[in-house]
Design a protein around this motif. Structure first.
Motif, PDB file in Angstrom:
ATOM      1  N   PRO A  57      13.576   1.943  10.667  1.00  0.00           N
ATOM      2  CA  PRO A  57      13.699   1.570   9.244  1.00  0.00           C
ATOM      3  C   PRO A  57      12.400   1.104   8.615  1.00  0.00           C
ATOM      4  CG  PRO A  57      15.522   0.670  10.539  1.00  0.00           C
ATOM      5  CD  PRO A  57      14.540   1.225  11.523  1.00  0.00           C
ATOM      6  N   SER A  58      11.437   0.620   9.427  1.00  0.00           N
ATOM      7  CA  SER A  58      10.161   0.159   8.863  1.00  0.00           C
ATOM      8  C   SER A  58       9.361   1.304   8.263  1.00  0.00           C
ATOM      9  CB  SER A  58       9.320  -0.529   9.942  1.00  0.00           C
ATOM     10  OG  SER A  58       8.906   0.394  10.942  1.00  0.00           O
ATOM     11  N   ARG A  59       9.707   2.547   8.584  1.00  0.00           N
ATOM     12  CA  ARG A  59       8.979   3.709   8.070  1.00  0.00           C
ATOM     13  C   ARG A  59       9.559   4.211   6.745  1.00  0.00           C
ATOM     14  NH1 ARG A  59       6.596   6.738  12.357  1.00  0.00           N
ATOM     15  NH2 ARG A  59       5.995   8.283  10.804  1.00  0.00           N
ATOM     16  N   GLU A  60      10.593   3.552   6.202  1.00  0.00           N
ATOM     17  CA  GLU A  60      11.283   4.079   5.032  1.00  0.00           C
ATOM     18  C   GLU A  60      10.355   4.225   3.829  1.00  0.00           C
ATOM     19  OE1 GLU A  60      15.272   3.316   2.261  1.00  0.00           O
ATOM     20  OE2 GLU A  60      14.739   1.904   3.853  1.00  0.00           O
ATOM     21  N   ALA A  61       9.569   3.196   3.554  1.00  0.00           N
ATOM     22  CA  ALA A  61       8.674   3.265   2.391  1.00  0.00           C
ATOM     23  C   ALA A  61       7.676   4.404   2.542  1.00  0.00           C
ATOM     24  CB  ALA A  61       7.950   1.939   2.208  1.00  0.00           C
TER      25      ALA A  61
END
Length: 495
Positions: free
Chosen positions: A384-388
């Protein structure tokens, strides 16, 4: 002998950012001496015709040498940086006895014409000198900087014995002198850590150790867009003609630098290329493949191919995944592109062309962009940390599609690109936007002025590794102009 720089940075041995190198005119501190200099008009006239400064370009007199040992007269540091047959790139310092000590990249070209060493008035030599002339005119913080160049050649002489009538001993006669080898060396700044191809491979091969590469890769879109926009300016007007990951190098500060202008040419309105020209087939534009008339938007197509590979890596796939997917023969099997199996490892079913060319796979491009969108959901679910980052990259895909348009006239111009990709710099706090590119957008000048305080420099903690064995990099880089970079002293060590 090169002149002393009165205590300036030319006497230093540490690398500095390319923007600082250009702003202090560090390249001016290297000047050739007159020792062993060629004086023949046959050799010097083409140099004058190419408008090369004799202080910067030296033709060495052969002095009866029958062999050459590149990178002499420069002093090699470590292993070669690259080798492509007739061209080798070395990391070097200046010749012994020269005051200039900045580390450089030296590109040595073995000049040939019809598989034989050329003469002083050959087309092969003329083409090589054109590359030097093109490079010497360019000054941009994301384009390799010309420092100096040289030529050297050696003569092969056949000796025969001839006994004159009435003489007891034979005489040695020298006949059939010809050039045995002819090399051209181009000294450039900066020397590279690796090329973009290796840089992107590191993300996939060593994701934990090279996680810092992802934030930097976000900023490369804007930096490369600005470099190409500079080339296409009205005041510069140079078409690169061979943009590909292998011709984009990463320097000691993690910044991308466009290099290798061997196929470049100056161009003017109404004087576009037509007919067959040298090219790298994989990244060549459709009009070049068809040998139709082409202009600077050929560079835009090639840059779009590079951007597509960069986006592919940022979306969790190896760069080759783009080639594999676009190479699928949609007419084989079911004929439905959606029926082709896709895995996160980048393997595909279907037939793959032995020699891939982006220009011949554009009919699959829209489906491939849809595939990236689908796979990006899995990437966000897994991390989820890669969403942006994923959302920012997905927003660029329509622009990349326009850059790779099959019709030349529908592609954007280079000056339009930077605003389209600028948002990628804001995904991570560091490294952040490139200060030089931001300044270029505001003022049209990308090189800092010498007046006032020096711009803050990048710094790296840890040791920079070498390309070719193990990881190419170790610790994170910090972009110029960030708080962290101003708070820490630059530390770079080369293995």
């Amino acid at each position: 002998m090169s002149f002393e720089s009165n205590g300036s940075q030319s006497s230093q041995t540490q690398p500095i950012p390319l923007s600082d190198f250009l702003s202090i005119h560090d390249d001016h501190h290297f000047v050739w001496d007159d020792a062993n200099r060629e004086v023949s008009d046959d050799w010097l006239a083409p140099v004058e015709e190419a408008y090369l400064d004799p202080k910067k370009h030296k033709v060495f007199h052969h002095s009866s040498k029958e062999y050459l040992t590149p990178p002499s007269p420069f002093v090699q540091q470590g292993p070669e940086l690259g080798d492509s047959g007739s061209t080798i790139v070395y990391r070097v310092t200046s010749p012994e006895g020269y005051a200039y000590r900045r580390p450089l990249a030296l590109k040595v070209i073995v000049c040939k014409e019809n598989s034989r060493p050329p003469g002083p008035d050959s087309k092969a030599r003329s083409d090589a000198l054109k590359e030097v002339r093109t490079m010497s005119s360019l000054r941009h913080p994301h384009i390799v900087a010309y420092v100096a160049s040289f030529e050297d050649y050696c003569i092969q002489t056949r000796e025969i014995k001839r006994r004159q009538r009435g003489k007891a001993h034979a005489m040695l006669l020298r006949v059939n002198q010809r050039i045995k080898k002819h090399i051209l060396g181009i000294a450039m700044y900066p020397p590279a850590q690796c090329n973009l191809h290796t840089f992107m491979d590191e993300v996939i091969q060593s994701p934990k150790e090279a996680g810092w590469i992802l934030p930097h890769l976000h900023t490369y879109f804007g930096c490369l867009a600005q470099a190409v926009a500079y080339l296409h300016r009205q005041s510069v007007r140079v078409r690169h003609k061979d943009i590909k990951p292998d011709n984009i190098v990463i320097d000691d500060f993690g910044l991308p630098v466009l290099t290798d202008f061997g196929l470049s040419k100056h161009f003017e309105k109404g004087q576009d290329s037509v007919g067959p020209t040298p090219k790298t087939l994989k990244y060549a534009d459709p009009e070049a493949m068809h040998e139709d008339r082409r202009d600077e938007r050929s560079d835009i197509f090639s840059l779009g191919c590079v951007f597509l590979e960069m986006a592919t890596v940022l979306l969790g796939q190896p760069a080759k995944f783009a080639e594999d997917q676009l190479s699928i023969d949609n007419n084989s099997g079911s004929g439905d592109s959606d029926a082709q199996s896709i895995s996160s490892s980048g393997t595909v079913s279907g037939e793959v062309s032995a020699e891939f060319k982006y220009s011949q796979s554009l009919h699959n491009l829209d489906n491939y962009l849809k595939t990236l969108t689908i796979l990006s959901r899995d990437l966000i679910a897994a991390d989820p940390s890669r969403e942006a980052s994923v959302k920012a990259v997905l927003a660029t895909l329509p622009y990349i599609r326009r850059m790779m348009d099959e019709t030349q006239a529908r592609r954007p111009e280079a000056h339009q690109l930077y605003p389209w990709f600028r948002h990628l710099c804001d995904v991570y706090d560091t490294p952040g936007p490139c200060p030089n590119c931001e300044e270029e957008r505001r003022t049209g000048r990308a090189i800092p002025s010498r007046s006032g305080s020096r711009s803050p420099t990048l710094n790296r903690s840890g040791t920079a590794g070498t390309v070719g064995g193990g990881s190419a990099f170790s610790q994170p880089l910090v972009r110029r102009g960030t708080t962290a970079s101003m708070a820490t002293t630059m530390s770079v060590s080369m293995q």
